[in-house]
Enzyme design. Structure first.
Site, mmCIF file in Angstrom:
data_model
loop_
_atom_site.group_PDB
_atom_site.id
_atom_site.type_symbol
_atom_site.label_atom_id
_atom_site.label_comp_id
_atom_site.label_asym_id
_atom_site.label_seq_id
_atom_site.Cartn_x
_atom_site.Cartn_y
_atom_site.Cartn_z
ATOM 1 N N LYS A 69 0.809 -1.230 0.000
ATOM 2 C CA LYS A 69 0.000 0.000 0.000
ATOM 3 C C LYS A 69 0.842 1.279 0.000
ATOM 4 C CE LYS A 69 -4.084 -1.992 2.228
ATOM 5 N NZ LYS A 69 -5.084 -1.839 3.299
ATOM 6 N N ASP A 105 -10.179 2.497 2.647
ATOM 7 C CA ASP A 105 -10.257 1.747 3.914
ATOM 8 C C ASP A 105 -11.048 2.504 4.987
ATOM 9 O OD1 ASP A 105 -8.872 -0.517 3.085
ATOM 10 O OD2 ASP A 105 -6.926 0.318 3.616
#
Ligand code: ATR
Length: 278
Positions: A69, A105
């Protein structure tokens, strides 16, 4: 020409994302494919390039999971404000030769809390456990909901203090409270309406040294790990908290990515039910 998507990670074998996106695509009648791709630990950018170079169909985007990420953040030529705040990217869009980075997220966690669990963070006392990538991604979205308090507690106190300081300087925080960062030792005698475990302790079955008092009666204990009963969940249940695992967040962050790519918001309840079914 089918639009192509993928999730990149290492490991990736147990990813539920291909199934989730296949269900979303069927439900919304989108012509697209979605596959899981195992990238070498030092080969993320090359794997993305190879995916985009394939001639059948058109590569439109990708999800990115552990451990890529932060690398995806650097790979993106442009990033959304929520990706900038998270310091990580889990959703890439391939646009006219340029890569746009986003992070869904935090939105996924909030949607799971508010819509699936009926827990509005506004006015709540919130404890966030952990100060790594998973915690960082949800600090700003939580602050923007206007909690009464946000305390970040971490095994390594300095990391929690640094993360709290970073977010207390953001303009978004002017509307609400400034987070504090402490070690687990500072939790004695304190109580919270919502306790979110963003540490990776549950993955190894490690027990967090939490006083049971942190779980307010009828409060919510949210474990970001899914697919197993972690010691955090067991302790919270014993303290009388309502317990949720991270499966809802997984489905909701996927739905947000699907919306970013396709402009259509899929129904998540049937997908969550299907995943819980087996
Ligand atoms: P992630 O991206 O999943 O957040 P990470 O950035 O490596 O992964 O962060 C892991 C987090 O879990 C950290 O907050 C870490 O605490 P430290 O900063 O003290 O390392 C926390 N963590 C991992 N294992 C833990 C354990 N056994 N007990 C307590 N905290 C743990």
């Amino acid at each position: 020409m089918t639009d192509r998507y993928a999730v990149f990670g290492n490991p990736i074998g147990h990813s539920k994302s291909p199934r989730i996106h296949a269900l979303f695509a069927a439900q919304t009648r989108q012509d697209m494919s979605y596959e899981a791709i195992l990238a070498d630990k030092d080969g993320f950018a090359a794997a993305v390039d190879a995916f985009r170079a394939i001639k059948h169909g058109t590569a439109r985007g990708a999800n990115v999971t552990v451990p890529f990420k932060e690398e995806a953040f650097r790979l993106a030529a442009r990033r959304t404000p929520r990706a900038e705040a998270a310091g990580a990217v889990n959703t890439l869009s391939f646009e006219a030769g340029e890569i746009l980075g986003d992070n869904t997220d935090g939105a996924g966690l909030l949607r799971d809390l508010k819509h699936n669990l009926g827990c509005d963070p506004a006015g709540r006392r919130i404890l966030l456990l952990g100060a790594g990538g998973a915690a960082r991604g949800v600090v700003l979205p939580l602050l923007l909901e206007g909690p009464a308090d946000l305390l970040i507690a971490n095994r390594t106190e300095e990391t929690a203090a640094r993360l709290a300081l970073e977010f207390s300087r953001l303009p978004g925080c002017a509307v609400g409270i400034k987070p504090d960062g402490i070690g687990f030792g500072g939790l004695a005698g304190r109580s919270f309406d919502l306790v979110i475990n963003a540490t990776s302790a549950g993955l190894s079955g490690a027990v967090l040294p939490l006083p049971t008092s942190v779980f307010a009666p009828r409060g919510i204990a949210y474990e970001m790990v899914y697919g197993r009963e972690t010691p955090f969940m067991t302790q919270a249940r014993g303290a009388g908290a309502r317990v949720a695992d991270g499966l809802g967040m997984l489905v909701e962050q996927a739905a947000e990515a699907f919306f970013v790519w396709r402009g259509v918001r899929p129904e998540t309840a049937p997908v969550l039910a299907a995943l819980k079914g087996n």
